[in-house]
Design an enzyme around this catalytic site. Structure first.
Site, short mmCIF file in Angstrom:
data_model
loop_
_atom_site.label_atom_id
_atom_site.label_comp_id
_atom_site.label_asym_id
_atom_site.label_seq_id
_atom_site.Cartn_x
_atom_site.Cartn_y
_atom_site.Cartn_z
N HIS A 154 0.81 -1.21 0.00
CA HIS A 154 0.00 0.00 0.00
C HIS A 154 0.85 1.27 0.00
O HIS A 154 0.33 2.35 -0.27
CB HIS A 154 -0.98 0.00 1.18
CG HIS A 154 -0.37 0.25 2.52
ND1 HIS A 154 -0.12 -0.76 3.43
CD2 HIS A 154 0.03 1.39 3.13
CE1 HIS A 154 0.39 -0.24 4.53
NE2 HIS A 154 0.50 1.06 4.38
N ASP A 184 0.03 -7.62 1.30
CA ASP A 184 0.45 -6.22 1.43
C ASP A 184 1.97 -6.08 1.48
O ASP A 184 2.51 -5.33 2.28
CB ASP A 184 -0.18 -5.57 2.67
CG ASP A 184 -0.10 -4.05 2.62
OD1 ASP A 184 0.08 -3.50 1.52
OD2 ASP A 184 -0.19 -3.42 3.69
N SER A 258 4.74 2.33 7.96
CA SER A 258 4.36 1.20 7.11
C SER A 258 5.54 0.75 6.26
O SER A 258 6.18 1.55 5.59
CB SER A 258 3.20 1.59 6.20
OG SER A 258 2.01 1.74 6.93
#
Length: 526
Positions: A154, A184, A258
């Site tokens: 993402h 992901d 992230s």
């Protein structure tokens, strides 16, 4: 001459004032410390000598420091800047596209011609008109000296340009080697002209609740930020996909963390920080990391193939609770209850039926639908194995040949519906059922192929196709699933010189989109 009784009353009053001062000090005013008495005062007072009480020393607990660990690992942690083109007229309005509120918003705060520009309709080339570029920041880490970098999908999904900033300040352009939306994860590559420091993926199975962990990343653009905490739990399902098996941690991670690494105290990476649970958007001590053992498998396939190959069974399953276990005469509430079997799938050919409860695949015990999804995904295409299931109180063993999950082209950065070795549109397709499980709201009975990803700067992007569009027909031919759509697109591209007309559903409305695919010799991202 003074009265003795007055002298006694004065001495008593002085004693009371001194006592009041001490009591007031105990209540929060300035006390008179015992050591403030002069030697003469001490000698003039009558004291009772008591033996000294032994001093009780507080136990000294040495907490581990993380400075040496951070100094070793931080040179291999990077900041990732992903540039994406977004549609100003499609995203600036907070109201549903085409609604009365949307038209009023655009009339007074956006487009000068009001309804004339309600956002790019299919076929108008929305990616090239009225767009603006935005940048997203994330984290990543180098996994080999050649410059391969692991991050979250993402972080780079939809990016037209990716830049990596090393710990020493160098900025390098990055290429997307491959992506895997199901877990992901994404793999990038940079060319630094020399070997780079890198990190080793550890064994996440050894991580226990209560173990110390350290996270390094780029929260809110503050690169090189270090936080520490413990492993809070294992095996968390946060409903982000069929392969959820997250480590829960309380080391603070925030937006921008992230894709960053989660370290054990030996310096090995045991996870990739991916998500947080937070009502405010900031860290409240509940974060989630992808276990390194899963990362290792996915990265190996992305490095070798640019995508992830997974097994396919063709059965939709659900958990077994205590009531269901009693109703199905099961010894315990475990297994994967088969709710539906796809026609002409490996499960159908093996004889699996709705109502069966799968308890094992080969030698792997199955205690939940997640166990079955992971076990099937890790089984190679064409492998023969055995399904063990409970049926009407009896155990049955069903030989099965596992197929390949057909929509895995969504995992690759450069894959798209195309002819073999020919022109590509730049889209990845998924089934309606897959899209609904991922959270896409589609009307009941919708049939077709859902666009799971659009490659930036591809023919599909130029034509205005978007993620979430449902392809219902190619030319005049109705398509009911991704396989049929791919076949029809291939045929149309061969016969029409690389041009194809797609009928799509977007926001409940149907429209045709004409796409001109590039020649087979064109470049391909990823």
């Amino acid at each position: 001459m003074s009265n003795p009784s007055n002298r006694r009353r004065g001495a008593a009053l002085a004693a009371m004032l001194l006592a009041g001062t001490a009591l007031s000090g105990a209540a929060g005013w300035l006390p008179v410390p015992a050591f403030a008495q002069t030697q003469n005062q001490a000698q003039s007072q009558t004291t009772t000598t008591q033996p000294d009480a032994p001093a009780v020393a507080a136990p000294q607990v040495a907490l581990p420091g993380f400075g040496d660990l951070v100094a070793r690992v931080r040179p291999a942690v990077v900041t990732i800047t992903a540039t994406e083109r977004v549609q100003a007229d499609a995203t600036d309005s907070p109201f549903p596209n085409g609604s009365q509120q949307d038209r009023m918003f655009r009339r007074y705060f956006g487009d000068q011609d009001g309804d004339a520009k309600r956002g790019p309709t299919p076929g108008q080339g929305g990616a090239q008109r009225g767009g603006r570029q935005v940048q997203a920041l994330g984290s990543g880490f180098i996994v080999d000296a050649a410059g391969d970098i692991v991050t979250n999908n993402h972080v780079v999904d939809g990016a037209t340009q990716v830049k990596v900033t090393l710990d020493d300040g160098r900025e390098l352009p990055a290429r997307i080697v491959g992506r895997d939306p199901r877990t992901d994860l994404a793999l990038l590559r940079v060319d630094a002209g020399a070997p780079l420091p890198f990190l080793n993926l550890g064994n996440s199975d050894t991580a226990r609740p209560g173990d110390w962990v350290v996270a390094v990343g780029n929260p809110y653009g503050l690169g090189g930020t270090v936080t520490a905490g413990i492993v809070s739990a294992r095996g968390r399902d946060i409903h982000s996909g069929p392969y959820d098996d997250f480590l829960q941690i309380d080391a603070p991670i925030n937006r921008g963390n992230s894709g960053g690494p989660l370290f054990a105290l030996d310096g090995s990476v045991i996870g990739v920080n991916t998500a947080i649970f937070s009502p405010s958007g900031g860290s409240i001590g509940i974060g989630f990391a992808i276990p390194s053992n899963l990362v290792n498998k996915v990265v190996a396939q992305l490095k070798e193939h640019g995508r992830v190959e997974r097994g396919f069974l063709g059965a939709a399953t659900q958990p077994v609770d205590a009531t269901m276990a009693r109703a199905l005469h099961l010894p315990r509430p475990e297994g994967a209850l088969v709710a539906q079997v796809e026609n002409d799938s490996p499960a159908a050919r093996a004889g699996l039926r709705p109502g069966d409860v799968v308890t094992a695949l080969g030698e792997t015990p199955i205690r939940s639908p997640r166990d079955l999804a992971r076990a099937v995904a890790e089984t190679r295409r064409g492998a023969e194995t055995t399904l063990t299931a409970r049926r009407e109180g009896q155990e049955v063993r069903l030989p099965v040949r596992v197929a390949e999950l057909r929509d895995t082209n969504a995992a690759s950065a450069g894959e798209g519906a195309a002819t073999e070795g020919g022109p590509r549109l730049g889209v990845a397709l998924a089934s309606v059922a897959e899209a609904q499980r991922a959270g896409l709201d589609l009307p009941e009975g919708t049939q077709g192929a859902v666009i799971a990803n659009v490659v930036p700067d591809s023919a599909a992007a130029e034509a205005g196709l978007r993620q979430g569009d449902v392809i219902t027909a190619v030319g005049g031919k109705t398509v009911r699933d991704p396989e049929a759509a791919v076949g029809a697109i291939r045929e149309a591209l061969r016969s029409n010189g690389g041009a194809v007309a797609l009928q799509v559903i977007r926001d409940g409305q149907r429209a045709f989109v004409a796409v001109q695919a590039p020649s087979a010799g064109g470049t391909r991202q990823g």
